[in-house]
Design a protein around this motif. Structure first.
Motif, PDB file in Angstrom:
ATOM      1  N   GLY A  44      61.793  27.242  23.880  1.00  0.00           N
ATOM      2  CA  GLY A  44      60.990  27.749  22.772  1.00  0.00           C
ATOM      3  C   GLY A  44      60.003  28.818  23.174  1.00  0.00           C
ATOM      4  N   HIS A  45      59.585  28.810  24.436  1.00  0.00           N
ATOM      5  CA  HIS A  45      58.636  29.831  24.896  1.00  0.00           C
ATOM      6  C   HIS A  45      59.241  31.231  24.843  1.00  0.00           C
ATOM      7  CE1 HIS A  45      60.995  28.704  28.422  1.00  0.00           C
ATOM      8  NE2 HIS A  45      60.724  29.909  28.912  1.00  0.00           N
ATOM      9  N   LEU A  46      60.554  31.326  24.723  1.00  0.00           N
ATOM     10  CA  LEU A  46      61.221  32.624  24.637  1.00  0.00           C
ATOM     11  C   LEU A  46      61.325  33.123  23.189  1.00  0.00           C
ATOM     12  CD1 LEU A  46      64.152  31.884  27.117  1.00  0.00           C
ATOM     13  CD2 LEU A  46      61.985  33.074  27.592  1.00  0.00           C
ATOM     14  N   LEU A  47      60.950  32.269  22.257  1.00  0.00           N
ATOM     15  CA  LEU A  47      61.059  32.613  20.838  1.00  0.00           C
ATOM     16  C   LEU A  47      59.721  33.070  20.272  1.00  0.00           C
ATOM     17  CD1 LEU A  47      63.126  29.520  19.626  1.00  0.00           C
ATOM     18  CD2 LEU A  47      63.964  31.858  19.909  1.00  0.00           C
ATOM     19  N   PRO A  48      59.751  33.871  19.226  1.00  0.00           N
ATOM     20  CA  PRO A  48      58.485  34.184  18.537  1.00  0.00           C
ATOM     21  C   PRO A  48      57.883  32.887  17.991  1.00  0.00           C
ATOM     22  CG  PRO A  48      60.273  35.615  17.760  1.00  0.00           C
ATOM     23  CD  PRO A  48      60.895  34.563  18.634  1.00  0.00           C
ATOM     24  N   PRO A  49      56.561  32.730  18.091  1.00  0.00           N
ATOM     25  CA  PRO A  49      55.926  31.483  17.651  1.00  0.00           C
ATOM     26  C   PRO A  49      56.267  31.089  16.209  1.00  0.00           C
ATOM     27  CG  PRO A  49      54.370  32.805  18.879  1.00  0.00           C
ATOM     28  CD  PRO A  49      55.602  33.649  18.694  1.00  0.00           C
ATOM     29  N   LEU A  60      52.906  22.390  21.473  1.00  0.00           N
ATOM     30  CA  LEU A  60      54.117  23.114  21.834  1.00  0.00           C
ATOM     31  C   LEU A  60      53.968  24.599  21.531  1.00  0.00           C
ATOM     32  CD1 LEU A  60      57.144  23.191  22.687  1.00  0.00           C
ATOM     33  CD2 LEU A  60      57.678  22.816  20.268  1.00  0.00           C
ATOM     34  N   LEU A  61      53.459  24.903  20.340  1.00  0.00           N
ATOM     35  CA  LEU A  61      53.290  26.306  19.952  1.00  0.00           C
ATOM     36  C   LEU A  61      52.245  26.995  20.824  1.00  0.00           C
ATOM     37  CD1 LEU A  61      53.463  25.854  16.090  1.00  0.00           C
ATOM     38  CD2 LEU A  61      55.240  26.758  17.599  1.00  0.00           C
ATOM     39  N   ASP A  62      51.148  26.292  21.129  1.00  0.00           N
ATOM     40  CA  ASP A  62      50.111  26.871  21.997  1.00  0.00           C
ATOM     41  C   ASP A  62      50.657  27.138  23.394  1.00  0.00           C
ATOM     42  OD1 ASP A  62      48.324  26.731  19.913  1.00  0.00           O
ATOM     43  OD2 ASP A  62      47.275  24.955  20.666  1.00  0.00           O
ATOM     44  N   GLY A  97      53.738  27.702  24.172  1.00  0.00           N
ATOM     45  CA  GLY A  97      54.666  28.832  24.048  1.00  0.00           C
ATOM     46  C   GLY A  97      53.940  30.157  23.977  1.00  0.00           C
ATOM     47  N   LEU A  98      52.821  30.189  23.268  1.00  0.00           N
ATOM     48  CA  LEU A  98      52.035  31.424  23.190  1.00  0.00           C
ATOM     49  C   LEU A  98      51.467  31.798  24.555  1.00  0.00           C
ATOM     50  CD1 LEU A  98      50.068  30.978  19.837  1.00  0.00           C
ATOM     51  CD2 LEU A  98      51.674  32.812  20.399  1.00  0.00           C
ATOM     52  N   GLN A  99      50.953  30.822  25.295  1.00  0.00           N
ATOM     53  CA  GLN A  99      50.415  31.085  26.622  1.00  0.00           C
ATOM     54  C   GLN A  99      51.487  31.574  27.572  1.00  0.00           C
ATOM     55  OE1 GLN A  99      48.451  27.457  27.743  1.00  0.00           O
ATOM     56  NE2 GLN A  99      46.820  27.731  26.234  1.00  0.00           N
ATOM     57  N   THR A 100      52.679  30.962  27.524  1.00  0.00           N
ATOM     58  CA  THR A 100      53.787  31.363  28.387  1.00  0.00           C
ATOM     59  C   THR A 100      54.229  32.779  28.074  1.00  0.00           C
ATOM     60  OG1 THR A 100      54.498  29.075  28.531  1.00  0.00           O
ATOM     61  CG2 THR A 100      56.082  30.732  29.199  1.00  0.00           C
ATOM     62  N   SER A 101      54.306  33.115  26.778  1.00  0.00           N
ATOM     63  CA  SER A 101      54.767  34.459  26.413  1.00  0.00           C
ATOM     64  C   SER A 101      53.730  35.502  26.790  1.00  0.00           C
ATOM     65  CB  SER A 101      55.097  34.528  24.917  1.00  0.00           C
ATOM     66  OG  SER A 101      53.955  34.313  24.125  1.00  0.00           O
ATOM     67  N   ARG A 102      52.435  35.152  26.776  1.00  0.00           N
ATOM     68  CA  ARG A 102      51.396  36.097  27.197  1.00  0.00           C
ATOM     69  C   ARG A 102      51.465  36.343  28.694  1.00  0.00           C
ATOM     70  NH1 ARG A 102      47.233  33.086  23.662  1.00  0.00           N
ATOM     71  NH2 ARG A 102      47.587  34.082  21.659  1.00  0.00           N
ATOM     72  N   VAL A 103      51.737  35.278  29.465  1.00  0.00           N
ATOM     73  CA  VAL A 103      51.842  35.416  30.921  1.00  0.00           C
ATOM     74  C   VAL A 103      53.034  36.293  31.274  1.00  0.00           C
ATOM     75  CG1 VAL A 103      52.305  34.130  33.054  1.00  0.00           C
ATOM     76  CG2 VAL A 103      50.709  33.232  31.383  1.00  0.00           C
ATOM     77  N   ALA A 104      54.122  36.164  30.528  1.00  0.00           N
ATOM     78  CA  ALA A 104      55.334  36.948  30.803  1.00  0.00           C
ATOM     79  C   ALA A 104      55.151  38.430  30.496  1.00  0.00           C
ATOM     80  CB  ALA A 104      56.496  36.392  29.992  1.00  0.00           C
ATOM     81  N   GLU A 105      54.201  38.749  29.622  1.00  0.00           N
ATOM     82  CA  GLU A 105      53.982  40.147  29.253  1.00  0.00           C
ATOM     83  C   GLU A 105      53.334  40.882  30.347  1.00  0.00           C
ATOM     84  OE1 GLU A 105      51.624  39.924  25.721  1.00  0.00           O
ATOM     85  OE2 GLU A 105      53.283  39.259  24.523  1.00  0.00           O
TER      86      GLU A 105
END
Length: 180
Positions: free
Chosen positions: A105-110, A168-170, A172-180
């Motif tokens: 889910g971390h790869l998906l838009p929230p 879960l959503l939080d 995922g948001l943190q993971t996607s920010r780190v990946a950026e």
């Protein structure tokens, strides 16, 4: 793991049935929790059960339609079913597209992930409502037990998702920010 032949014997132990009625038993009610057996596996299983003498064929004349094939379990079939039921069950395996998607889910838009989780909560709640609306008055004690267990699992899953959705959503948001 219980094979399709044994599942068919289980259905037929409840009464005579056609291949279509056997398939329907896997789609609805207490037996829907065990298998996604389709016609492609049911009819070969019935053929083998006939060859083994575990069931018999009771042709029924169709009124203006092709003859309907109805199957009946034999004493040998009841014995085979009993032997299968007497074995130690295999460990349960939970296979879920939903759990796979949420795992990544971390790869998906929230918003998308939130919709997927919300849809699953709604799905579980609908299943519980349906079970509450349409209890099977002819169910055996074991089938009523399985219905109750299934209901408890659906309620627990929906409650868990509702309680943990935000974390879960939080995450995922943190993971996607780190990946950026």
């Amino acid at each position: 793991m219980i094979d399709v032949k044994t599942l068919c014997l289980g259905v037929l132990s409840r009464g005579d049935a056609s291949g279509y009625e056997i398939r329907k038993a896997f789609d609805e009610g207490a037996l829907s929790h065990f298998s996604d057996a389709g016609f492609g596996s049911i009819y070969p299983a019935l053929k083998r059960l006939l060859e083994d003498g575990h069931i018999q064929l009771l042709p029924q004349e169709g009124e203006g339609r092709p003859d309907k094939k109805v199957y009946r379990i034999t004493p040998a079939g009841r014995s085979a079913l009993y032997q299968a039921l007497a074995r130690q069950p295999s460990p349960d395996k939970l296979r879920s597209d939903f759990m796979f998607i949420v795992s990544f889910g971390h790869l998906l838009p929230p918003r998308h992930l939130d919709r997927v989780v919300g849809d699953r909560i709604s799905y579980f709640r609908r299943l519980v409502e349906q079970m509450d609306r349409t209890p099977d008055a002819h169910a055996s004690p074991g089938e009523r037990f399985v219905d109750g267990l299934s209901r408890a699992l659906y309620v627990a899953a929906a409650d868990y998702l509702e309680k943990n959705r935000t974390s879960l959503l939080d995450a995922g948001l943190q993971t996607s920010r780190v990946a950026e």
